[in-house]
Design an enzyme around this catalytic site. Structure first.
Site, PDB file in Angstrom:
ATOM      1  N   LYS A 268       0.842  -1.199   0.000  1.00 13.01           N
ATOM      2  CA  LYS A 268       0.000   0.000   0.000  1.00 13.01           C
ATOM      3  C   LYS A 268       0.875   1.247   0.000  1.00 13.01           C
ATOM      4  O   LYS A 268       2.010   1.201   0.488  1.00 13.01           O
ATOM      5  CB  LYS A 268      -0.845   0.027   1.288  1.00 13.01           C
ATOM      6  CG  LYS A 268      -1.987  -0.961   1.328  1.00 13.01           C
ATOM      7  CD  LYS A 268      -2.766  -0.833   2.637  1.00 13.01           C
ATOM      8  CE  LYS A 268      -3.887  -1.856   2.733  1.00 13.01           C
ATOM      9  NZ  LYS A 268      -4.955  -1.676   1.736  1.00 13.01           N
ATOM     10  N   ARG A 342     -10.223 -11.693   2.422  1.00 14.19           N
ATOM     11  CA  ARG A 342     -11.077 -12.774   1.894  1.00 14.19           C
ATOM     12  C   ARG A 342     -10.375 -14.130   1.985  1.00 14.19           C
ATOM     13  O   ARG A 342     -11.035 -15.155   2.136  1.00 14.19           O
ATOM     14  CB  ARG A 342     -11.510 -12.421   0.460  1.00 14.19           C
ATOM     15  CG  ARG A 342     -10.384 -12.353  -0.542  1.00 14.19           C
ATOM     16  CD  ARG A 342     -10.760 -11.545  -1.784  1.00 14.19           C
ATOM     17  NE  ARG A 342     -10.783 -10.099  -1.518  1.00 14.19           N
ATOM     18  CZ  ARG A 342     -11.116  -9.180  -2.418  1.00 14.19           C
ATOM     19  NH1 ARG A 342     -11.463  -9.529  -3.634  1.00 14.19           N
ATOM     20  NH2 ARG A 342     -11.103  -7.899  -2.091  1.00 14.19           N
TER      21      ARG A 342
HETATM   22  N1  BES Z   1      -8.067  -3.766   4.573  1.00 15.40           N
HETATM   23  C1  BES Z   1      -8.288  -3.360   3.243  1.00 15.40           C
HETATM   24  C2  BES Z   1      -9.622  -2.647   3.046  1.00 15.40           C
HETATM   25  C3  BES Z   1      -9.788  -1.329   3.750  1.00 15.40           C
HETATM   26  C4  BES Z   1      -9.546  -0.149   3.080  1.00 15.40           C
HETATM   27  C5  BES Z   1     -10.250  -1.287   5.035  1.00 15.40           C
HETATM   28  C6  BES Z   1      -9.744   1.056   3.732  1.00 15.40           C
HETATM   29  C7  BES Z   1     -10.439  -0.073   5.679  1.00 15.40           C
HETATM   30  C8  BES Z   1     -10.196   1.091   5.015  1.00 15.40           C
HETATM   31  C9  BES Z   1      -8.261  -4.588   2.332  1.00 15.40           C
HETATM   32  O1  BES Z   1      -7.482  -5.644   2.734  1.00 15.40           O
HETATM   33  C10 BES Z   1      -7.745  -4.124   1.027  1.00 15.40           C
HETATM   34  O2  BES Z   1      -6.602  -3.778   0.973  1.00 15.40           O
HETATM   35  N2  BES Z   1      -8.584  -4.154   0.005  1.00 15.40           N
HETATM   36  C11 BES Z   1      -8.211  -3.718  -1.274  1.00 15.40           C
HETATM   37  C12 BES Z   1      -8.723  -4.730  -2.259  1.00 15.40           C
HETATM   38  C13 BES Z   1      -8.158  -4.578  -3.636  1.00 15.40           C
HETATM   39  C14 BES Z   1      -6.691  -4.956  -3.650  1.00 15.40           C
HETATM   40  C15 BES Z   1      -8.948  -5.466  -4.559  1.00 15.40           C
HETATM   41  C16 BES Z   1      -8.857  -2.366  -1.519  1.00 15.40           C
HETATM   42  O3  BES Z   1      -9.964  -2.135  -1.041  1.00 15.40           O
HETATM   43  O4  BES Z   1      -8.221  -1.522  -2.123  1.00 15.40           O
HETATM   44 MN    MN Z   2      -5.470  -5.466   2.073  1.00 18.60          MN
END
Ligand code: BES
Ligand code: MN
Ligand code: ZN
Length: 493
Positions: A268, A342
């Site tokens: 990230k 997931r």
């Molecule tokens: N933990 C994140 C989702 C999240 C984002 C929670 C902001 C709380 C606040 C999750 O694991 C994630 O990184 N999801 C990605 C999925 C993508 C790679 C398909 C996302 O939402 O960007």
């Molecule tokens: Mn994630």
């Protein structure tokens, strides 16, 4: 951590003890005192009415004035047009707590006329929830030592209110536990430490079992393990059992417990990454709900299962393109290591079904940023394969003020996660990210088990304070799940 506000019920006397808090009705845009207020106003020769007129006090919900009379301090809190038992009364308690906090008083007595024990208990609950603080890591100044106050509540039938309140107090313990877990930083709350905190729930009658990596490997939980394999911190799964309901098939509550989500190799950006300490908010809701269910003595069978991992980039970390076999036997192509929640949930769902044959299964997860785009920080996204279960969850959400909005599933979305090399891939395309995430989970539901998924990415944390929820970890889901555990009636799909 606990509440800055200690609740105490006292027998009502005709003349209220100072400092006193009155609730003022704001029906038809006019502030109207109840009989306790009228009597006090008389004894103060009309000082309260004069103060209300001067301040143009309309007694709207949450409006307040603090009157420092020679006889003592009087705090007026507006209750708006009406306050039904539930979210309204809890909010009212929150407003009382807020006014008490600003008054800097160490104690005050809430004096209200003619309200039922349940009504009074719910106001007390709201005040108690609103007083929560997480001050563990301050060493100096006011933040390290918040002002603690006692809210005395004058009641006619002390026994009845005390009984009604006991259940709320049990639920508040669960909400506070969830808020604590969410607030803890990941250097403190990593999977093994988290599992230890879950073990403490055996004190309230919950059976707790912890699986370490070797035990999960034996179960074939390679998907969950693949997420944690880049971390120095070992993964854990915690199984919590509350046997309040005899021989009925249990309700299974499942939570995403990513103690920190760097994204892994699909790392990230740095900005805001600190928020990912609360990527275990779904699991905190489950652990808190188990505490609340035990605390309120709910007569149902409930199993809480949380998958605890840390998602880190490393020489040993899972890489984009890797294919992993899940506990269910289905294979997954990992396209993006940041879609890790997931993967964790899928194996925990399989474990829950194989070991407990639940009547229904509800998972909670801070799963996608996309749900924030859809629904903002107002309600969670609800996905379900069964209308009856979805309706039961919607009912619990409205009853507790923890709102949710149903979202779709379906074959056209499922297509988006078909892989060219394995049974599925872990992300869909650019759009509909919350739906494809939910579809991924749905592929791990066996034998038409009624299942629902709550995407709480917008709800687990709040930078803004709400009437009964100070800024920070919210504990969202604890009240909803506790209500659901008590009220839902399983039905075959
Ligand atoms: N933990 C994140 C989702 C999240 C984002 C929670 C902001 C709380 C606040 C999750 O694991 C994630 O990184 N999801 C990605 C999925 C993508 C790679 C398909 C996302 O939402 O960007
Ligand atoms: Mn994630
Ligand atoms: Zn995550």
């Amino acid at each position: 951590m606990t509440s800055r506000i200690t609740i105490q019920f006292t027998a009502k006397h005709d003349a209220p003890t100072y400092p006193v808090i009155l609730l003022v009705s704001g029906k038809d845009d006019a502030a109207t005192l109840d009989s306790a207020g009228i009597a006090l106003d008389k004894s103060l020769s009309g000082a309260i009415t004069r103060a209300m007129t001067e301040a143009e006090f309309k007694a709207g919900a949450g409006e307040d004035i603090i009157i420092r009379a020679a006889e003592g301090t009087v705090i007026l809190v507006g209750s708006g047009a009406s306050a039904d038992i539930g979210t309204d009364t809890e909010h009212l308690g929150g407003y009382v707590a807020s006014a008490l906090g600003r008054s800097k008083l160490k104690h005050a007595t809430l004096h209200v006329s003619d309200m039922s024990p349940d009504w009074m208990a719910s106001v007390a609950h709201g005040a108690h929830l609103a007083g929560y603080h997480f001050s563990r890591y301050f060493t100096k100044g006011k933040a390290a030592k918040p002002v603690m106050s006692t809210l005395n509540i004058a009641v006619d039938d002390k026994d009845a209110v005390t009984t009604a309140y006991a259940r709320h107090a049990g639920i508040a313990e669960g909400v506070f536990l969830a808020r604590d877990l969410v607030s803890e930083p990941s250097n403190v709350l990593y999977p093994a430490e988290y599992a230890d905190r879950c073990k403490a729930l055996s004190d309230v009658g919950i059976e707790v079992t912890v699986l370490d990596e070797a035990q999960m490997a034996e179960q074939g939980m390679k998907l969950l393990l693949s997420v944690g394999q880049g971390s120095e911190r070992e993964s854990r799964m915690v199984v919590m059992r509350w046997n309040g309901g005899g021989t009925e098939a249990p309700l299974a509550l499942i939570g995403k417990g990513v103690c920190f989500d760097t994204g892994g190799i699909s790392i990230k950006p740095a900005g805001g990454m600190e928020d990912m300490k609360w990527d275990m908010g779904g699991s905190a809701a489950v652990v808190g709900a188990m505490r609340a269910i035990a605390g309120a003595g709910i007569k149902r069978n409930v199993i809480g299962l949380v998958g605890l991992v840390e998602n880190m980039p490393d020489g040993k970390a899972i890489k984009p393109g890797d294919v992993v076999t899940s506990m269910s036997g289905q294979t997954v192509e990992i396209i993006n290591t940041d879609a890790e929640g997931r993967l964790v949930l899928a194996d925990v769902m399989t474990y829950a079904q194989h070991h407990f044959k639940p009547a229904a299964m509800v998972d909670l997860a801070t799963l996608t940023g996309a749900i924030l785009v859809s629904l903002g920080m107002v309600q969670s996204g609800l996905f379900s394969n069964q209308d009856a279960l979805a309706k039961a969850i919607e009912t619990s959400a409205s009853a507790t003020g923890e709102h949710t909005w149903r979202m779709p599933l379906g074959a056209d979305y499922h297509k988006l996660i078909n892989s060219k090399i394995a049974d599925m891939k872990n992300i869909g395309g650019r759009y509909g990210g919350s739906v494809t995430a939910a579809c991924f989970l749905e592929r791990f539901v066996e034998n038409d088990t009624p299942w629902a998924h709550l995407d709480i990415a917008g709800m687990a944390w709040s930078d803004k304070s709400k009437p009964t929820t100070p800024a920070g970890g919210t504990g969202y889901g604890v009240k909803l799940l506790t209500h659901l555990a008590e009220h839902f009636q399983p039905s075959a799909k």
